[in-house]
Design an enzyme around this catalytic site. Structure first.
Site, PDB file in Angstrom:
ATOM      1  N   GLU A  16       0.850  -1.183   0.000  1.00 44.03           N
ATOM      2  CA  GLU A  16       0.000   0.000   0.000  1.00 44.03           C
ATOM      3  C   GLU A  16       0.890   1.238   0.000  1.00 44.03           C
ATOM      4  O   GLU A  16       1.829   1.336   0.787  1.00 44.03           O
ATOM      5  CB  GLU A  16      -0.917   0.023   1.227  1.00 44.03           C
ATOM      6  CG  GLU A  16      -1.972  -1.058   1.205  1.00 44.03           C
ATOM      7  CD  GLU A  16      -3.033  -0.893   2.280  1.00 44.03           C
ATOM      8  OE1 GLU A  16      -3.123   0.191   2.912  1.00 44.03           O
ATOM      9  OE2 GLU A  16      -3.792  -1.860   2.477  1.00 44.03           O
ATOM     10  N   HIS A  71      -3.993   6.773   0.854  1.00 41.14           N
ATOM     11  CA  HIS A  71      -3.336   5.475   0.741  1.00 41.14           C
ATOM     12  C   HIS A  71      -4.030   4.659  -0.334  1.00 41.14           C
ATOM     13  O   HIS A  71      -5.094   5.027  -0.823  1.00 41.14           O
ATOM     14  CB  HIS A  71      -3.260   4.742   2.085  1.00 41.14           C
ATOM     15  CG  HIS A  71      -4.538   4.157   2.570  1.00 41.14           C
ATOM     16  ND1 HIS A  71      -5.524   4.906   3.176  1.00 41.14           N
ATOM     17  CD2 HIS A  71      -4.998   2.888   2.554  1.00 41.14           C
ATOM     18  CE1 HIS A  71      -6.525   4.124   3.520  1.00 41.14           C
ATOM     19  NE2 HIS A  71      -6.234   2.880   3.151  1.00 41.14           N
ATOM     20  N   HIS A  73      -5.366   0.821  -1.899  1.00 46.00           N
ATOM     21  CA  HIS A  73      -5.777  -0.557  -1.688  1.00 46.00           C
ATOM     22  C   HIS A  73      -5.424  -1.272  -2.993  1.00 46.00           C
ATOM     23  O   HIS A  73      -6.248  -1.337  -3.902  1.00 46.00           O
ATOM     24  CB  HIS A  73      -7.284  -0.651  -1.422  1.00 46.00           C
ATOM     25  CG  HIS A  73      -7.713  -0.174  -0.085  1.00 46.00           C
ATOM     26  ND1 HIS A  73      -9.040  -0.076   0.268  1.00 46.00           N
ATOM     27  CD2 HIS A  73      -7.021   0.240   1.010  1.00 46.00           C
ATOM     28  CE1 HIS A  73      -9.138   0.366   1.519  1.00 46.00           C
ATOM     29  NE2 HIS A  73      -7.922   0.572   1.979  1.00 46.00           N
ATOM     30  N   ASP A  84      -9.038   0.581   8.450  1.00 44.67           N
ATOM     31  CA  ASP A  84      -8.872   2.025   8.289  1.00 44.67           C
ATOM     32  C   ASP A  84      -9.642   2.767   9.377  1.00 44.67           C
ATOM     33  O   ASP A  84      -9.127   3.704   9.987  1.00 44.67           O
ATOM     34  CB  ASP A  84      -9.374   2.480   6.912  1.00 44.67           C
ATOM     35  CG  ASP A  84      -8.531   1.965   5.757  1.00 44.67           C
ATOM     36  OD1 ASP A  84      -7.330   1.692   5.960  1.00 44.67           O
ATOM     37  OD2 ASP A  84      -9.083   1.845   4.647  1.00 44.67           O
TER      38      ASP A  84
END
Length: 126
Positions: A16, A71, A73, A84
């Site tokens: 990630e 971020h 995925h 999260d």
């Protein structure tokens, strides 16, 4: 900006990618990539604290305001996960998540509609 973030995410895959968002109440004006220092970066992210602290120090000195985090995925759904939500403070910061199916933008709040932590935020201009 989304194109640049997608390139950063692709470069980090299968880990990630992550970083900071800068801007104001009306818009995201920039971003910074940070190292992912999580113990399992293929499954979760943790922004390198040195990058975060440097950005916060710069903000206090008149630099760009940190308004959230981003971020990826990799290969997945861009919806915030329960993990999260567990990591997010209800501080009103934005969470931009990039996945193979696009992106989502949420605000971390107390008693949010998603996982009790996130509310949807308006879409970004692309």
């Amino acid at each position: 900006m989304l194109d640049a973030l997608q390139r950063e995410s692709a470069a980090a895959s299968p880990a990630e990618a992550c970083g900071l968002l800068f801007g104001n109440a009306e818009e995201i004006t920039g971003f910074r990539t940070a190292g992912n220092v999580a113990d399992a970066p293929e499954r979760r992210f943790e922004i390198d604290p040195r990058t975060l602290f440097a950005a916060l120090r710069a903000e206090r000195a008149g630099g760009p305001r940190v308004i959230g985090y981003w971020h990826s995925h990799p290969g997945g759904d861009p919806t915030p996960s329960a993990t999260d939500a567990a990591m997010a403070e209800p501080d009103g910061k934005l969470w931009l998540i990039l996945g193979s199916a696009g992106y989502s933008l949420h605000r971390a709040v107390a008693q949010g509609t998603l996982h009790g932590r996130f509310d949807p935020a308006p879409a970004l201009e692309t």
